[in-house]
Design an enzyme around this catalytic site. Structure first.
Site, PDB file in Angstrom:
ATOM      1  N   HIS A  44     -10.766   2.464   3.509  1.00 20.47           N
ATOM      2  CA  HIS A  44     -11.557   1.916   2.397  1.00 20.47           C
ATOM      3  C   HIS A  44     -12.466   0.792   2.887  1.00 20.47           C
ATOM      4  CE1 HIS A  44      -8.917   4.178  -0.316  1.00 20.47           C
ATOM      5  NE2 HIS A  44      -9.800   3.940  -1.265  1.00 20.47           N
ATOM      6  N   LYS A 109       1.288   4.562  -5.559  1.00 21.55           N
ATOM      7  CA  LYS A 109       2.453   4.057  -6.294  1.00 21.55           C
ATOM      8  C   LYS A 109       2.176   2.617  -6.670  1.00 21.55           C
ATOM      9  CE  LYS A 109       4.678   2.239  -2.260  1.00 21.55           C
ATOM     10  NZ  LYS A 109       5.320   0.966  -2.019  1.00 21.55           N
TER      11      LYS A 109
HETATM   12  S1  SF4 Z   1      10.062   3.589   0.006  1.00 18.01           S
HETATM   13 FE1  SF4 Z   1       9.946   1.508   0.835  1.00 18.01          FE
HETATM   14  S2  SF4 Z   1       9.050   1.753   2.823  1.00 18.01           S
HETATM   15 FE2  SF4 Z   1       8.621   3.602   1.704  1.00 18.01          FE
HETATM   16  S3  SF4 Z   1       6.629   3.298   0.719  1.00 18.01           S
HETATM   17 FE3  SF4 Z   1       8.192   2.611  -0.738  1.00 18.01          FE
HETATM   18  S4  SF4 Z   1       8.413   0.418  -0.360  1.00 18.01           S
HETATM   19 FE4  SF4 Z   1       7.365   1.294   1.407  1.00 18.01          FE
END
Ligand code: SF4
Lengths: 189, 280
Positions: A44, A109
């Protein structure tokens, strides 16, 4: 294009139209088939100056979905290693400009900022959540992978993925709904 | 004096890094099962089931559980009757990390400088915390610490007047603000007391305790249980999609502290709780 599967999940085939985006609601479970482009912080950072100068990007984002991820290396014979989403808010600074250029979706996420939510409404875009930390399972939905730009960035290079039935959930739709807020409200005790 | 050659240390660290990323510990798998039994949210249940499948797939197909294969955080307990031969201990640990991440097809996620952001290419260096302890063994505890959850870790200097209630509220606040960004269900490692840096190190060290095990100090155990209960009433749920499983565990370690201070550090850890230990 979007069709409804027998299990109630929505089947999305890329690219996405405005009408496709409008039909998606926060909380909808989806399966995505088609092309996803991967890009995270460093990629980005490279796209932004191009956008600011009005230059052509290495990928045509119109109707497309960007997946925020930096995969782990593939073992010999495998298409990809582990490939789950990274935290989307780190890309908040860049997302409105890409939506303005016609990007329709992002997958990551975690929370998006208000500026992104507003841009989703304004430019008809959608933010999907994929399961963070389910990188092994998610790798199985990737059928093809090709680095298309900034190979020097390693895991952060822009990759073109061909996916089949990649599972995700609508977190922020273009109508202002937010799964995180609604989900929390429904289950807070 | 017992001698341990650096090559044994490098080999051990290499294996710990690879195993941590592919093979989630059984306490985590049990935590998934417990949560599946109580979670009310269908989306939350689905997430938990996929995470179980993910653990299984990581182990059998040798694909890292998460693509962020973490910062290698290494706690070392060096017996004072051990002499390391063949080179510096830290170099041996870093060589193990480099080999593990390269040969194990793990992601290189470390920038050589926080400002120029150039990737070191082999996930080195590790963050090493060293303690000298009685005895003639060398204990290596390696954690692959994810960045997304680490970014939500926090520190606060409370005042003695804030007391246990203030500590509980602060831990809860950290879990709440971490929310979906840190890939819940979460684990909170908490360091209370000491100085600024001592509390932070304790908060990492606390994560190595078995998930679901009671705190050996009954007063701390009661605090942990209360905070966990309250965290799971926040409604954040697996991945933040709404639900009853926001946290798997709260682990507290304490240290004596100055009469003016009540430092509290909270390391936020995600469900990709990857760590392994070996004793040489
Ligand atoms: S599970 Fe833990 S290590 Fe994996 S993306 Fe999510 S926060 Fe990061």
């Amino acid at each position: 294009m979007i069709t409804i599967g027998t299990d109630g999940s929505k089947d999305i085939t890329t690219p996405l139209s405005d009408a496709d985006v409008e039909s998606l609601k926060a909380g909808d479970r989806v399966r995505i088939t088609g092309v996803l482009y991967t890009a995270r912080d460093a990629a980005h950072g490279r796209l932004m100056p191009l956008i600011e100068r009005g230059e052509k990007l290495p990928i045509d984002v119109r109707g497309q979905i960007i997946y925020y991820t930096g995969p782990s290396p593939a073992r010999p014979g495998e298409i990809v290693g582990s490939i789950g989403p990274t935290t989307a808010s780190r890309m908040d600074k860049y997302t409105p400009a890409l939506l303005k250029l016609g990007l329709k979706g992002t997958i990551g996420k975690g929370y998006r900022g208000q500026a992104v939510k507003d841009a989703l409404k304004q430019h008809k875009g959608v933010y999907f959540g994929a399961i963070g930390g389910a990188g092994a399972v998610l790798s199985r939905f990737v059928k093809k992978l090709e680095i298309v730009a900034h190979a020097d960035l390693g895991t952060e290079a822009i990759r073109r993925l061909e996916v089949e039935n990649f599972p995700a959930i609508v977190v922020n739709d273009c109508h202002g709904n937010d799964l995180y807020q609604e989900g929390m409200k429904a289950y807070a005790r | 004096m017992r001698e341990i050659h650096v090559s044994a240390i490098t080999d051990a660290v290499k294996k710990l890094c690879i195993d941590a990323n592919l093979d989630l510990e059984p306490d985590m798998l049990r935590a998934f099962d417990r949560a599946l039994a109580t979670e009310r949210s269908p989306a939350g249940k689905q997430v938990l089931q996929i995470l179980k499948d993910n653990a299984q797939m990581a182990r059998t197909k040798l694909i890292p559980y998460c693509q962020d294969t973490g910062f290698a955080v290494c706690f070392v307990e060096l017996g004072q009757d051990v002499r390391i031969t063949g080179g510096p201990l830290a170099d041996a640990i870093n060589a193990g990390v480099g080999q593990g991440y390269t040969e194990g097809y793990l992601r290189a996620s470390i920038a050589r400088s926080p400002f120029d952001r150039v990737n070191t290419g082999d996930n080195t260096p590790a963050v090493i915390h060293m303690d000298v302890v009685p005895g003639a063994t060398l204990k290596l505890m390696v954690m692959a610490k994810g960045g997304g959850c680490e970014n939500r870790s926090k520190y606060k200097m409370l005042t003695p007047a804030d007391g246990p209630e203030g500590v509980k509220d602060w831990i809860l606040e950290c879990i709440k603000t971490a929310g979906p960004d840190a890939c819940p269900p979460l684990i909170a490692g908490v360091g209370v007391g000491g100085t600024f840096e001592k509390a932070a190190i304790l908060s990492k060290r606390a994560l190595f305790r078995e998930i679901g095990s009671p705190n050996p100090d009954p007063a701390l155990d009661a605090i942990e249980k209360e905070v966990l209960e309250r965290a799971n009433r926040l409604g954040i749920g697996p991945q933040g999609y709404g639900g009853d499983t926001t946290a798997f565990a709260i682990h507290i370690l304490t240290y004596p502290c100055h009469i003016t201070s009540l430092p509290v550090a909270v390391t936020i850890e995600c469900h990709a709780h990857r760590h392994k230990e070996a004793t040489l």
